[in-house]
Design a protein around this motif. Structure first.
Motif, PDB file in Angstrom:
ATOM      1  N   PRO A 206     -29.741  57.799 -41.915  1.00  0.00           N
ATOM      2  CA  PRO A 206     -30.939  57.260 -41.068  1.00  0.00           C
ATOM      3  C   PRO A 206     -30.594  56.115 -39.932  1.00  0.00           C
ATOM      4  CG  PRO A 206     -32.028  57.015 -42.339  1.00  0.00           C
ATOM      5  CD  PRO A 206     -30.983  58.044 -43.033  1.00  0.00           C
ATOM      6  N   ARG A 207     -31.040  55.742 -38.955  1.00  0.00           N
ATOM      7  CA  ARG A 207     -30.725  54.262 -38.316  1.00  0.00           C
ATOM      8  C   ARG A 207     -31.088  53.390 -38.980  1.00  0.00           C
ATOM      9  NH1 ARG A 207     -32.208  51.313 -33.919  1.00  0.00           N
ATOM     10  NH2 ARG A 207     -34.361  52.578 -33.417  1.00  0.00           N
ATOM     11  N   PRO A 208     -30.758  51.912 -39.865  1.00  0.00           N
ATOM     12  CA  PRO A 208     -30.966  50.944 -40.460  1.00  0.00           C
ATOM     13  C   PRO A 208     -32.333  50.519 -39.573  1.00  0.00           C
ATOM     14  CG  PRO A 208     -29.162  50.870 -39.949  1.00  0.00           C
ATOM     15  CD  PRO A 208     -29.400  51.950 -39.159  1.00  0.00           C
ATOM     16  N   LEU A 209     -34.103  50.689 -40.327  1.00  0.00           N
ATOM     17  CA  LEU A 209     -34.379  49.949 -39.490  1.00  0.00           C
ATOM     18  C   LEU A 209     -35.659  49.192 -40.849  1.00  0.00           C
ATOM     19  CD1 LEU A 209     -36.152  52.729 -36.945  1.00  0.00           C
ATOM     20  CD2 LEU A 209     -34.895  50.572 -37.100  1.00  0.00           C
ATOM     21  N   GLY A 210     -36.679  48.249 -39.844  1.00  0.00           N
ATOM     22  CA  GLY A 210     -37.118  47.981 -41.214  1.00  0.00           C
ATOM     23  C   GLY A 210     -36.222  46.667 -41.870  1.00  0.00           C
ATOM     24  N   VAL A 211     -36.924  46.073 -43.042  1.00  0.00           N
ATOM     25  CA  VAL A 211     -36.135  44.451 -43.060  1.00  0.00           C
ATOM     26  C   VAL A 211     -34.464  44.650 -44.036  1.00  0.00           C
ATOM     27  CG1 VAL A 211     -38.892  44.372 -43.736  1.00  0.00           C
ATOM     28  CG2 VAL A 211     -37.734  44.906 -45.922  1.00  0.00           C
ATOM     29  N   ARG A 212     -34.533  43.371 -43.792  1.00  0.00           N
ATOM     30  CA  ARG A 212     -32.886  43.500 -44.433  1.00  0.00           C
ATOM     31  C   ARG A 212     -33.255  42.053 -45.066  1.00  0.00           C
ATOM     32  NH1 ARG A 212     -29.495  46.624 -40.664  1.00  0.00           N
ATOM     33  NH2 ARG A 212     -27.866  45.395 -42.026  1.00  0.00           N
ATOM     34  N   PHE A 213     -32.178  41.681 -46.517  1.00  0.00           N
ATOM     35  CA  PHE A 213     -32.204  41.101 -47.015  1.00  0.00           C
ATOM     36  C   PHE A 213     -30.679  40.706 -47.798  1.00  0.00           C
ATOM     37  CE2 PHE A 213     -35.936  42.967 -47.974  1.00  0.00           C
ATOM     38  CZ  PHE A 213     -36.854  41.311 -47.696  1.00  0.00           C
ATOM     39  N   ASP A 214     -30.087  40.073 -48.365  1.00  0.00           N
ATOM     40  CA  ASP A 214     -29.014  38.924 -48.405  1.00  0.00           C
ATOM     41  C   ASP A 214     -28.950  39.196 -49.557  1.00  0.00           C
ATOM     42  OD1 ASP A 214     -29.725  36.742 -48.470  1.00  0.00           O
ATOM     43  OD2 ASP A 214     -27.995  35.634 -47.333  1.00  0.00           O
ATOM     44  N   ARG A 215     -29.132  39.307 -50.839  1.00  0.00           N
ATOM     45  CA  ARG A 215     -29.731  39.143 -51.824  1.00  0.00           C
ATOM     46  C   ARG A 215     -30.755  39.702 -53.088  1.00  0.00           C
ATOM     47  NH1 ARG A 215     -26.822  36.150 -50.657  1.00  0.00           N
ATOM     48  NH2 ARG A 215     -26.551  33.599 -51.142  1.00  0.00           N
ATOM     49  N   SER A 216     -30.556  40.936 -53.212  1.00  0.00           N
ATOM     50  CA  SER A 216     -30.343  41.685 -54.511  1.00  0.00           C
ATOM     51  C   SER A 216     -31.926  42.447 -55.371  1.00  0.00           C
ATOM     52  CB  SER A 216     -29.648  42.412 -55.963  1.00  0.00           C
ATOM     53  OG  SER A 216     -28.510  43.456 -55.141  1.00  0.00           O
ATOM     54  N   PHE A 217     -31.741  40.381 -55.833  1.00  0.00           N
ATOM     55  CA  PHE A 217     -33.651  40.125 -56.335  1.00  0.00           C
ATOM     56  C   PHE A 217     -34.581  39.436 -55.029  1.00  0.00           C
ATOM     57  CE2 PHE A 217     -31.774  35.435 -55.265  1.00  0.00           C
ATOM     58  CZ  PHE A 217     -32.457  34.904 -54.577  1.00  0.00           C
ATOM     59  N   LEU A 218     -34.218  39.437 -53.405  1.00  0.00           N
ATOM     60  CA  LEU A 218     -34.949  39.699 -52.329  1.00  0.00           C
ATOM     61  C   LEU A 218     -35.562  41.056 -52.775  1.00  0.00           C
ATOM     62  CD1 LEU A 218     -33.397  36.697 -50.719  1.00  0.00           C
ATOM     63  CD2 LEU A 218     -35.933  36.583 -52.345  1.00  0.00           C
ATOM     64  N   ALA A 219     -34.125  41.719 -52.304  1.00  0.00           N
ATOM     65  CA  ALA A 219     -35.035  43.074 -52.045  1.00  0.00           C
ATOM     66  C   ALA A 219     -35.671  43.943 -52.923  1.00  0.00           C
ATOM     67  CB  ALA A 219     -33.438  44.259 -52.422  1.00  0.00           C
ATOM     68  N   ILE A 220     -35.155  43.724 -54.569  1.00  0.00           N
ATOM     69  CA  ILE A 220     -36.116  43.950 -56.033  1.00  0.00           C
ATOM     70  C   ILE A 220     -37.755  43.020 -55.310  1.00  0.00           C
ATOM     71  CG2 ILE A 220     -36.535  43.768 -58.369  1.00  0.00           C
ATOM     72  CD1 ILE A 220     -33.282  44.038 -58.374  1.00  0.00           C
ATOM     73  N   ALA A 221     -37.513  42.795 -55.334  1.00  0.00           N
ATOM     74  CA  ALA A 221     -39.228  41.889 -55.387  1.00  0.00           C
ATOM     75  C   ALA A 221     -40.316  43.008 -54.215  1.00  0.00           C
ATOM     76  CB  ALA A 221     -38.820  40.183 -54.482  1.00  0.00           C
ATOM     77  N   ALA A 222     -39.403  42.421 -52.725  1.00  0.00           N
ATOM     78  CA  ALA A 222     -40.241  43.235 -51.637  1.00  0.00           C
ATOM     79  C   ALA A 222     -40.517  44.861 -51.947  1.00  0.00           C
ATOM     80  CB  ALA A 222     -39.209  43.092 -50.731  1.00  0.00           C
TER      81      ALA A 222
END
Length: 296
Positions: A206-222
């Motif tokens: 799908p077309r990328p929507l929503g939130v974006r992070f530049d670090r994996s630990f931020l994506a995991i926490a989110a």
């Protein structure tokens, strides 16, 4: 005989590796410097130590005999240096990729330090690479392809990347196509991203929507906080998975992506430093991998 120890070291590395170039890489020298040192050594001893062949160099009978003694001598010297270094405080200066430092390494440091009294660890995290030319760090744990000359590059364990989310959201995800209606958390600096995962599972991304992070630990926490579905390494998310804050809703019902994302990197010339060897051996035990050949 006035034979410099540095020349003997060049001889030992070249004889062991059957190559002046490989010896130069290990010792962080040029091939011409290794060749020059060995030539001076041959002149001092009055005997040829190497013969050239089509693929490199081969020790002469005299070179083989000398290698046996020199090899034992360096092993004994290494044991002595290690023994002396182990009696006092040992400092490890480590650079590390941020998410690996936050998610995998830092939670284990207490166990490492408890097992190695007198050890001191100085940890710096960043996406830039360590500057070994200034002797600022002993080693670097990098994400992605390592860069630099004269480095020992040790692949760490294989990581599995799969969709992860909180248990409430997971209840609505039964098959890969269900992700098309979910908020997908984007990780900008990952090697494995959503388009690759969807292609692996036979679906258009799908077309990328929503939130974006530049670090994996931020994506995991989110993802653990219910923000959406993250595509992340189970190695980095192991604490959240163990606690139940994250689950893998498609476990066994979708194709995962396996890859080696992280590498332990250090200059070849520093591989004998006691703190580095101790830390690398500990990492090997934690990850159940074999680093013996890389530390030889």
């Amino acid at each position: 005989m006035h034979v410099p120890l540095s020349a003997v070291r060049s001889f030992e590395a070249a004889a062991r590796r059957r190559s002046f170039k490989a010896a130069a890489t290990e010792l962080n020298l040029t091939a011409s410097a290794v060749s020059h040192a060995i030539r001076k050594m041959e002149q001092a001893l009055g005997v040829a130590l190497f013969e050239r062949n089509g693929q490199g160099v081969v020790p002469t009978p005299a070179g083989e005999a000398l290698l046996e003694h020199v090899g034992r001598a360096f092993e004994e010297l290494d044991r002595g240096l290690h023994l002396v270094a182990a009696r006092g405080p040992q400092l490890l200066r480590l650079h590390c990729a941020p998410s690996f430092a936050a998610q995998w390494l830092t939670p284990r440091l207490a166990r490492f330090l408890a097992a190695h009294p007198g050890f001191e660890v100085r940890l710096a995290a960043g996406m830039d690479y360590a500057r070994f030319t200034t002797d600022e760090f002993d080693a670097d744990i990098v994400y992605g392809p390592p860069r630099g000359e004269g480095l020992v590059v040790v692949p760490l364990c294989t990581e599995t990347v799969r969709p992860l989310c909180d248990p409430v959201r997971a209840a609505a995800i039964r098959e890969p196509a269900d992700l098309l209606t979910q908020v997908l958390i984007q990780s900008d600096n990952k090697q494995v991203r959503w388009p690759l995962w969807f292609a692996r599972n036979g679906l258009p991304a799908p077309r990328p929507l929503g939130v974006r992070f530049d670090r994996s630990f931020l994506a995991i926490a989110a993802a653990a906080d219910g923000l959406g579905v993250a595509l992340e390494s189970t190695l980095l998310a192991e604490r959240e998975l163990a606690s139940g804050r994250l689950v893998a809703p498609l476990l066994g019902r979708a194709r995962d992506v396996d890859y080696v994302g992280h590498h332990l990197v250090f200059p070849a010339a520093t591989r004998r430093r006691a703190p580095l060897r101790t830390f690398a051996q500990w990492m090997a035990q934690e990850m159940r991998i074999d680093l013996a050949a890389d530390l030889a």
